[in-house]
Design a protein around this motif. Sequence first.
Motif, PDB file in Angstrom:
ATOM      1  N   SER A  23       0.826  -1.208   0.000  1.00 31.03           N
ATOM      2  CA  SER A  23       0.000   0.000   0.000  1.00 31.03           C
ATOM      3  C   SER A  23       0.859   1.256   0.000  1.00 31.03           C
ATOM      4  CB  SER A  23      -0.914  -0.007   1.227  1.00 31.03           C
ATOM      5  OG  SER A  23      -1.650   1.180   1.311  1.00 31.03           O
ATOM      6  N   PHE A  24       1.893   1.282   0.830  1.00 29.58           N
ATOM      7  CA  PHE A  24       2.761   2.451   0.889  1.00 29.58           C
ATOM      8  C   PHE A  24       3.480   2.678  -0.430  1.00 29.58           C
ATOM      9  CE2 PHE A  24       3.671   3.836   5.478  1.00 29.58           C
ATOM     10  CZ  PHE A  24       2.352   3.640   5.841  1.00 29.58           C
ATOM     11  N   LEU A  25       3.921   1.592  -1.067  1.00 31.43           N
ATOM     12  CA  LEU A  25       4.617   1.738  -2.344  1.00 31.43           C
ATOM     13  C   LEU A  25       3.679   2.264  -3.420  1.00 31.43           C
ATOM     14  CD1 LEU A  25       6.927  -1.395  -2.412  1.00 31.43           C
ATOM     15  CD2 LEU A  25       7.595   1.000  -2.132  1.00 31.43           C
ATOM     16  N   LYS A  26       2.422   1.850  -3.399  1.00 31.07           N
ATOM     17  CA  LYS A  26       1.452   2.356  -4.376  1.00 31.07           C
ATOM     18  C   LYS A  26       1.208   3.850  -4.188  1.00 31.07           C
ATOM     19  CE  LYS A  26      -1.154  -1.826  -5.390  1.00 31.07           C
ATOM     20  NZ  LYS A  26      -2.474  -2.482  -5.312  1.00 31.07           N
ATOM     21  N   GLN A  27       1.324   4.317  -2.940  1.00 29.71           N
ATOM     22  CA  GLN A  27       1.125   5.731  -2.654  1.00 29.71           C
ATOM     23  C   GLN A  27       2.402   6.545  -2.851  1.00 29.71           C
ATOM     24  OE1 GLN A  27      -0.810   6.485   1.132  1.00 29.71           O
ATOM     25  NE2 GLN A  27      -1.760   4.462   1.061  1.00 29.71           N
ATOM     26  N   GLY A  28       3.506   5.881  -3.097  1.00 27.28           N
ATOM     27  CA  GLY A  28       4.766   6.580  -3.300  1.00 27.28           C
ATOM     28  C   GLY A  28       5.489   6.931  -2.011  1.00 27.28           C
ATOM     29  N   LEU A  29       5.147   6.293  -0.921  1.00 28.42           N
ATOM     30  CA  LEU A  29       5.781   6.567   0.374  1.00 28.42           C
ATOM     31  C   LEU A  29       6.899   5.545   0.610  1.00 28.42           C
ATOM     32  CD1 LEU A  29       2.493   7.148   2.385  1.00 28.42           C
ATOM     33  CD2 LEU A  29       4.031   8.879   1.465  1.00 28.42           C
ATOM     34  N   LYS A  30       8.043   5.809   0.026  1.00 30.56           N
ATOM     35  CA  LYS A  30       9.131   4.832   0.066  1.00 30.56           C
ATOM     36  C   LYS A  30       9.744   4.691   1.457  1.00 30.56           C
ATOM     37  CE  LYS A  30      10.218   5.297  -4.784  1.00 30.56           C
ATOM     38  NZ  LYS A  30      11.207   5.643  -5.791  1.00 30.56           N
ATOM     39  N   LYS A  31       9.859   5.800   2.189  1.00 29.02           N
ATOM     40  CA  LYS A  31      10.440   5.712   3.532  1.00 29.02           C
ATOM     41  C   LYS A  31       9.538   4.919   4.477  1.00 29.02           C
ATOM     42  CE  LYS A  31      13.227   9.885   3.338  1.00 29.02           C
ATOM     43  NZ  LYS A  31      13.509  11.188   3.922  1.00 29.02           N
ATOM     44  N   GLY A  32       8.238   5.112   4.346  1.00 28.25           N
ATOM     45  CA  GLY A  32       7.293   4.345   5.159  1.00 28.25           C
ATOM     46  C   GLY A  32       7.336   2.874   4.812  1.00 28.25           C
ATOM     47  N   LEU A  36       8.249  -0.278   7.262  1.00 28.59           N
ATOM     48  CA  LEU A  36       7.398  -1.462   7.389  1.00 28.59           C
ATOM     49  C   LEU A  36       8.148  -2.727   6.984  1.00 28.59           C
ATOM     50  CD1 LEU A  36       3.897  -0.270   6.140  1.00 28.59           C
ATOM     51  CD2 LEU A  36       4.712  -0.570   8.478  1.00 28.59           C
ATOM     52  N   ALA A  37       9.044  -2.619   6.016  1.00 29.52           N
ATOM     53  CA  ALA A  37       9.837  -3.780   5.618  1.00 29.52           C
ATOM     54  C   ALA A  37      10.734  -4.240   6.764  1.00 29.52           C
ATOM     55  CB  ALA A  37      10.664  -3.450   4.382  1.00 29.52           C
ATOM     56  N   ALA A  38      11.324  -3.284   7.461  1.00 31.45           N
ATOM     57  CA  ALA A  38      12.163  -3.637   8.612  1.00 31.45           C
ATOM     58  C   ALA A  38      11.325  -4.282   9.709  1.00 31.45           C
ATOM     59  CB  ALA A  38      12.865  -2.389   9.139  1.00 31.45           C
ATOM     60  N   LEU A  39      10.155  -3.739   9.960  1.00 32.82           N
ATOM     61  CA  LEU A  39       9.282  -4.313  10.985  1.00 32.82           C
ATOM     62  C   LEU A  39       8.783  -5.700  10.583  1.00 32.82           C
ATOM     63  CD1 LEU A  39       7.215  -1.166  12.028  1.00 32.82           C
ATOM     64  CD2 LEU A  39       9.070  -2.285  13.292  1.00 32.82           C
ATOM     65  N   ALA A  40       8.485  -5.888   9.299  1.00 31.39           N
ATOM     66  CA  ALA A  40       8.051  -7.196   8.818  1.00 31.39           C
ATOM     67  C   ALA A  40       9.173  -8.224   8.956  1.00 31.39           C
ATOM     68  CB  ALA A  40       7.586  -7.098   7.375  1.00 31.39           C
ATOM     69  N   ALA A  41      10.400  -7.796   8.689  1.00 34.23           N
ATOM     70  CA  ALA A  41      11.537  -8.701   8.858  1.00 34.23           C
ATOM     71  C   ALA A  41      11.707  -9.095  10.321  1.00 34.23           C
ATOM     72  CB  ALA A  41      12.803  -8.049   8.328  1.00 34.23           C
ATOM     73  N   LEU A  42      11.528  -8.134  11.216  1.00 33.21           N
ATOM     74  CA  LEU A  42      11.627  -8.440  12.646  1.00 33.21           C
ATOM     75  C   LEU A  42      10.505  -9.373  13.091  1.00 33.21           C
ATOM     76  CD1 LEU A  42      12.588  -4.951  14.120  1.00 33.21           C
ATOM     77  CD2 LEU A  42      14.007  -7.003  14.008  1.00 33.21           C
ATOM     78  N   ALA A  43       9.296  -9.145  12.603  1.00 28.45           N
ATOM     79  CA  ALA A  43       8.166 -10.002  12.980  1.00 28.45           C
ATOM     80  C   ALA A  43       8.367 -11.415  12.445  1.00 28.45           C
ATOM     81  CB  ALA A  43       6.863  -9.411  12.462  1.00 28.45           C
ATOM     82  N   THR A  44       8.888 -11.529  11.229  1.00 24.51           N
ATOM     83  CA  THR A  44       9.146 -12.848  10.662  1.00 24.51           C
ATOM     84  C   THR A  44      10.234 -13.573  11.448  1.00 24.51           C
ATOM     85  OG1 THR A  44       8.539 -12.030   8.476  1.00 24.51           O
ATOM     86  CG2 THR A  44       9.799 -14.069   8.559  1.00 24.51           C
ATOM     87  N   THR A  45      11.279 -12.851  11.804  1.00 23.88           N
ATOM     88  CA  THR A  45      12.351 -13.443  12.601  1.00 23.88           C
ATOM     89  C   THR A  45      11.826 -13.907  13.957  1.00 23.88           C
ATOM     90  OG1 THR A  45      13.946 -12.016  11.513  1.00 23.88           O
ATOM     91  CG2 THR A  45      14.633 -13.031  13.581  1.00 23.88           C
TER      92      THR A  45
END
Length: 51
Positions: A23-32, A36-45
Amino acid sequence: MTDNWTAVAMAFVALFLVGGIVSFLKQGLKKGALLLAALAALATTTAVLWW
């Protein structure tokens, strides 16, 4: 399986965050999306290590 509910919950959190990344990428919010990618990696770990 009865003791792994935390791991299952964290896996669902990770999937939810991946949806947020899309969703963020579709809106052009790359930093967000990066956050979220970092948080998803932590949740997966967390889910993998808890399992």
